[in-house]
Design an enzyme around this catalytic site. Sequence first.
Site, mmCIF file in Angstrom:
data_model
loop_
_atom_site.group_PDB
_atom_site.id
_atom_site.type_symbol
_atom_site.label_atom_id
_atom_site.label_comp_id
_atom_site.label_asym_id
_atom_site.label_seq_id
_atom_site.Cartn_x
_atom_site.Cartn_y
_atom_site.Cartn_z
ATOM 1 N N ARG A 159 3.306 -9.765 -17.147
ATOM 2 C CA ARG A 159 1.854 -10.255 -16.983
ATOM 3 C C ARG A 159 0.977 -8.928 -16.448
ATOM 4 N NH1 ARG A 159 0.052 -14.613 -12.471
ATOM 5 N NH2 ARG A 159 1.398 -13.314 -11.284
ATOM 6 N N TYR A 197 10.335 -15.604 -11.957
ATOM 7 C CA TYR A 197 8.838 -15.379 -11.537
ATOM 8 C C TYR A 197 8.641 -13.971 -11.485
ATOM 9 C CZ TYR A 197 4.708 -15.053 -8.578
ATOM 10 O OH TYR A 197 3.509 -14.707 -8.122
ATOM 11 N N GLU A 200 1.793 -25.955 -2.702
ATOM 12 C CA GLU A 200 0.836 -25.073 -2.940
ATOM 13 C C GLU A 200 -0.679 -25.893 -3.207
ATOM 14 O OE1 GLU A 200 1.750 -21.442 -5.317
ATOM 15 O OE2 GLU A 200 0.334 -22.111 -6.562
HETATM 16 C C1 3EB Z 1 1.015 -16.679 -3.100
HETATM 17 O O1 3EB Z 1 0.145 -16.688 -2.389
HETATM 18 C C2 3EB Z 1 1.568 -18.019 -3.574
HETATM 19 O O2 3EB Z 1 1.204 -15.324 -9.525
HETATM 20 O O3 3EB Z 1 -0.364 -16.124 -10.465
HETATM 21 C C3 3EB Z 1 -0.100 -18.468 -5.947
HETATM 22 C C4 3EB Z 1 -1.295 -18.256 -6.830
HETATM 23 C C5 3EB Z 1 1.051 -17.748 -5.869
HETATM 24 C C6 3EB Z 1 -1.199 -17.440 -8.057
HETATM 25 C C7 3EB Z 1 0.430 -15.951 -9.247
HETATM 26 C C8 3EB Z 1 1.267 -17.018 -7.296
HETATM 27 C C9 3EB Z 1 0.243 -16.810 -8.115
HETATM 28 O O4 3EB Z 1 1.631 -15.305 -3.456
HETATM 29 C C10 3EB Z 1 2.111 -17.881 -5.147
#
Ligand code: 3EB
Length: 315
Positions: A142, A135, A307
């Site tokens: 990205r 990740y 999530e």
């Molecule tokens: C967070 O709030 C949880 O990397 O695009 C949520 C939504 C999360 C999008 C992303 C990551 C992403 O950090 C993870």
Amino acid sequence: MLQNFTSTRSPEELLAEADSLAVLRFNESTETTQSLIDTRVELLGELGAPFEVWKVEDASVEHGTTGNCVWARTNTLQFTAISAPLAQGDDFEATAYAVYQELLSVIETCPHPELVRFWNYIPNINHGAGDSENYKRFCTGRLRAYSKHHLQDLQFPAASAVGHYGTGITVYALTASTSAEHHANPRQVDAFKYPRQYGPSSPSFARATTIELNEQRLCFISGTASILGHSSVHQGDLRLQLYTTNDNILYLLKETGFKASQIRTLRVYLRHKSDLEACQGIVAELFPGTTVLYTHADICRADLLVEIECFCVDE
Ligand code: 3EB
């Protein structure tokens, strides 16, 4: 009006409808259907084998392919998707960069280039230790691609990024011709400002994005989890993580000017299949009567169990 629903009809049939903007398949499949977007994320629950559909009532949709991207557009909205294979040992940063670089190039030159909502589906998202976690490598690729396209923090759209057990990265994006507004959650540090401990490059997304389209407001709430400030809270406790997630969503609804009754669809990403029943019970309590799609997906932080993302329409 933009609609989001699931259907058990065949993808060929769904895609053939004149107003279908996107049809998404879950689970890994070896069948290839032109224009069908493969999330590879496994569905949970008793829905049979549905496809997710985004359609715009009464619009006529044009479909096309540009390089590795497939897209579909109306006179105001566009869905663009790209998938890249990832073999074991492939570099997630390079793959994420290549995928985003191509996707953003196609979007930039399309008639509806305003970034609204991105979905990222990444295999083995939590594999790798420390800064080499997949990740975190993905986030670096990205961010590099966004920078190359001169896009920075406050221009990042709402997003979700979760893991799956299939092969390859899929990213798909909704963009629009009208300007998008990106929103923060006052209870959470903006993801693009997360401190160094979460990786060398911060995640590039907004907590929520709204657009106005044909006198209707649409709200896309990003994948939202049990994070306060920048810290994951209630580790190991599904119920408390869901309560905090729900609170975060309620704050985002307030920030964006929406009401809970305007949530059209929820998608829940659940790390452990064995939590499904408990999760369904709590979600039904928190969001009574809302259409919910449950999926089995790893969350990008290893300490998060769940999530949730939402699509809302103001009417
Ligand atoms: C967070 O709030 C949880 O990397 O695009 C949520 C939504 C999360 C999008 C992303 C990551 C992403 O950090 C993870």
